[in-house]
Design a protein around this motif. Structure first.
Motif, PDB file in Angstrom:
ATOM      1  N   TYR A  27       5.972 -45.729  88.095  1.00  0.00           N
ATOM      2  CA  TYR A  27       4.708 -45.465  87.413  1.00  0.00           C
ATOM      3  C   TYR A  27       4.031 -46.759  86.989  1.00  0.00           C
ATOM      4  CZ  TYR A  27       1.461 -42.690  84.613  1.00  0.00           C
ATOM      5  OH  TYR A  27       0.343 -42.084  84.100  1.00  0.00           O
ATOM      6  N   THR A  28       2.716 -46.874  87.225  1.00  0.00           N
ATOM      7  CA  THR A  28       1.991 -48.089  86.864  1.00  0.00           C
ATOM      8  C   THR A  28       1.100 -47.902  85.639  1.00  0.00           C
ATOM      9  OG1 THR A  28       0.235 -47.533  88.434  1.00  0.00           O
ATOM     10  CG2 THR A  28       1.999 -48.991  89.217  1.00  0.00           C
ATOM     11  N   GLY A  29       1.019 -46.679  85.119  1.00  0.00           N
ATOM     12  CA  GLY A  29       0.239 -46.431  83.907  1.00  0.00           C
ATOM     13  C   GLY A  29       1.020 -46.829  82.665  1.00  0.00           C
ATOM     14  N   ASN A  30       0.475 -46.493  81.504  1.00  0.00           N
ATOM     15  CA  ASN A  30       1.132 -46.810  80.233  1.00  0.00           C
ATOM     16  C   ASN A  30       2.449 -46.053  80.084  1.00  0.00           C
ATOM     17  OD1 ASN A  30      -1.063 -48.374  79.624  1.00  0.00           O
ATOM     18  ND2 ASN A  30      -1.706 -47.180  77.853  1.00  0.00           N
ATOM     19  N   PHE A  80      14.953 -49.965  69.641  1.00  0.00           N
ATOM     20  CA  PHE A  80      13.832 -50.665  70.254  1.00  0.00           C
ATOM     21  C   PHE A  80      12.713 -49.694  70.602  1.00  0.00           C
ATOM     22  CE2 PHE A  80      16.511 -49.485  73.831  1.00  0.00           C
ATOM     23  CZ  PHE A  80      15.608 -48.953  74.735  1.00  0.00           C
ATOM     24  N   ILE A  81      11.518 -50.258  70.676  1.00  0.00           N
ATOM     25  CA  ILE A  81      10.337 -49.583  71.201  1.00  0.00           C
ATOM     26  C   ILE A  81       9.718 -50.567  72.178  1.00  0.00           C
ATOM     27  CG2 ILE A  81       8.095 -48.561  70.682  1.00  0.00           C
ATOM     28  CD1 ILE A  81       9.236 -47.930  67.865  1.00  0.00           C
ATOM     29  N   HIS A  82       9.513 -50.104  73.391  1.00  0.00           N
ATOM     30  CA  HIS A  82       9.060 -50.960  74.480  1.00  0.00           C
ATOM     31  C   HIS A  82       7.802 -50.319  75.069  1.00  0.00           C
ATOM     32  CE1 HIS A  82      10.486 -53.161  78.410  1.00  0.00           C
ATOM     33  NE2 HIS A  82       9.196 -53.308  78.216  1.00  0.00           N
ATOM     34  N   TRP A  83       6.746 -51.100  75.169  1.00  0.00           N
ATOM     35  CA  TRP A  83       5.495 -50.627  75.772  1.00  0.00           C
ATOM     36  C   TRP A  83       5.268 -51.407  77.058  1.00  0.00           C
ATOM     37  CZ3 TRP A  83       1.283 -53.580  77.100  1.00  0.00           C
ATOM     38  CH2 TRP A  83       0.127 -52.891  77.486  1.00  0.00           C
ATOM     39  N   ARG A  84       4.809 -50.706  78.094  1.00  0.00           N
ATOM     40  CA  ARG A  84       4.432 -51.423  79.309  1.00  0.00           C
ATOM     41  C   ARG A  84       3.345 -50.687  80.074  1.00  0.00           C
ATOM     42  NH1 ARG A  84      10.225 -51.063  82.196  1.00  0.00           N
ATOM     43  NH2 ARG A  84      10.203 -48.869  82.725  1.00  0.00           N
ATOM     44  N   LYS A  85       2.562 -51.506  80.776  1.00  0.00           N
ATOM     45  CA  LYS A  85       1.536 -50.994  81.683  1.00  0.00           C
ATOM     46  C   LYS A  85       1.463 -51.981  82.833  1.00  0.00           C
ATOM     47  CE  LYS A  85      -3.201 -49.621  82.317  1.00  0.00           C
ATOM     48  NZ  LYS A  85      -4.521 -49.422  81.738  1.00  0.00           N
ATOM     49  N   GLY A  86       1.896 -51.528  84.008  1.00  0.00           N
ATOM     50  CA  GLY A  86       1.939 -52.425  85.151  1.00  0.00           C
ATOM     51  C   GLY A  86       2.839 -53.611  84.865  1.00  0.00           C
ATOM     52  N   LYS A  87       2.270 -54.824  84.942  1.00  0.00           N
ATOM     53  CA  LYS A  87       3.048 -56.037  84.692  1.00  0.00           C
ATOM     54  C   LYS A  87       3.003 -56.488  83.238  1.00  0.00           C
ATOM     55  CE  LYS A  87       2.711 -57.638  89.418  1.00  0.00           C
ATOM     56  NZ  LYS A  87       2.357 -58.712  90.325  1.00  0.00           N
ATOM     57  N   GLN A  88       2.156 -55.852  82.428  1.00  0.00           N
ATOM     58  CA  GLN A  88       2.086 -56.176  80.996  1.00  0.00           C
ATOM     59  C   GLN A  88       3.173 -55.402  80.267  1.00  0.00           C
ATOM     60  OE1 GLN A  88      -1.995 -54.805  80.271  1.00  0.00           O
ATOM     61  NE2 GLN A  88      -2.370 -56.861  79.475  1.00  0.00           N
ATOM     62  N   GLU A  89       3.823 -56.051  79.303  1.00  0.00           N
ATOM     63  CA  GLU A  89       4.804 -55.341  78.505  1.00  0.00           C
ATOM     64  C   GLU A  89       5.122 -56.093  77.229  1.00  0.00           C
ATOM     65  OE1 GLU A  89       8.958 -55.173  80.035  1.00  0.00           O
ATOM     66  OE2 GLU A  89       8.089 -56.169  81.776  1.00  0.00           O
ATOM     67  N   ASN A  90       5.628 -55.377  76.259  1.00  0.00           N
ATOM     68  CA  ASN A  90       6.113 -55.967  75.011  1.00  0.00           C
ATOM     69  C   ASN A  90       7.198 -55.059  74.461  1.00  0.00           C
ATOM     70  OD1 ASN A  90       6.190 -57.947  72.995  1.00  0.00           O
ATOM     71  ND2 ASN A  90       4.996 -56.644  71.633  1.00  0.00           N
ATOM     72  N   LYS A  91       8.211 -55.669  73.890  1.00  0.00           N
ATOM     73  CA  LYS A  91       9.349 -54.925  73.356  1.00  0.00           C
ATOM     74  C   LYS A  91       9.642 -55.415  71.945  1.00  0.00           C
ATOM     75  CE  LYS A  91      14.024 -53.555  74.705  1.00  0.00           C
ATOM     76  NZ  LYS A  91      15.064 -53.709  75.755  1.00  0.00           N
ATOM     77  N   VAL A  92       9.792 -54.469  71.032  1.00  0.00           N
ATOM     78  CA  VAL A  92      10.157 -54.776  69.656  1.00  0.00           C
ATOM     79  C   VAL A  92      11.574 -54.255  69.449  1.00  0.00           C
ATOM     80  CG1 VAL A  92       9.650 -54.296  67.228  1.00  0.00           C
ATOM     81  CG2 VAL A  92       7.783 -54.733  68.841  1.00  0.00           C
ATOM     82  N   VAL A  93      12.488 -55.148  69.029  1.00  0.00           N
ATOM     83  CA  VAL A  93      13.899 -54.810  68.851  1.00  0.00           C
ATOM     84  C   VAL A  93      14.323 -55.202  67.451  1.00  0.00           C
ATOM     85  CG1 VAL A  93      16.247 -55.185  69.700  1.00  0.00           C
ATOM     86  CG2 VAL A  93      14.319 -55.366  71.284  1.00  0.00           C
TER      87      VAL A  93
END
Length: 166
Positions: free
Chosen positions: A47-50, A123-136
């Motif tokens: 999947y490439t969406g959010n 953790f909560i990890h957000w990603r969309k395509g090649k963008q991402e951020n993870k909070v741990v």
């Protein structure tokens, strides 16, 4: 599975709306709504969406598990030893939009930098395509950024114990 889906997502709607309003999870009612059936053509891997991934791991949490909600409403789960995500259920469009709004706007997942794992981490990890951020964050170390623990608990409370990965 359909009966379980009918139970899960109305609860998610109630919990998410309470979270957005700043109310406790414990005040959620038993209002149930119908959810639509889902195909499993999209997976978190393709999947490439959010996507929002929520999970825990470490020595004290048992087998680490990750749950992934796609912005099309599909909810998946994966244990650390699984090769692929397993489809769990379909979320309604309204609930999906609310969950993404909370994590993106209230938690500001796209920009918060916080990486403090410990023996038992969440953790909560957000990603969309090649963008991402993870909070741990670890349970006993540094406190998670504002709203993250509450979001994690609200998200996990929407998945009945019998559907959680063991």
């Amino acid at each position: 599975m359909k009966q379980v889906s009918i139970f899960i997502f109305p609860l998610l709607l109630a919990l998410t709306s309470l979270f957005v309003q700043g109310q406790s999870i414990r005040t959620a009612g038993n209002k149930m709504r119908q959810v639509r059936p889902a195909s499993t053509d999209d997976t978190p891997i393709t999947y490439t969406g959010n996507q929002i991934l929520v999970g825990s791991g470490g020595k004290g949490t048992g087998l680490p598990a990750t749950y992934c909600l796609l912005d099309n409403g599909k909810l998946f789960g994966k244990r650390s030893h699984d090769k692929e995500f397993t489809f769990i259920a379909q979320q309604t469009p309204v609930n999906t939009k609310r969950i993404f709004a909370v994590v993106e706007d209230k938690c500001k997942i796209k920009t918060v930098k916080f990486d403090h794992p410990g023996a038992t981490s969440k953790f909560i990890h957000w990603r969309k395509g090649k963008q991402e951020n993870k909070v741990v964050w670890a349970e006993t170390d540094k406190k998670a950024p504002a709203n993250y623990s509450k979001f994690y608990e609200s998200f996990m409370a929407t998945i009945p114990v019998e559907l959680r990965l063991k």
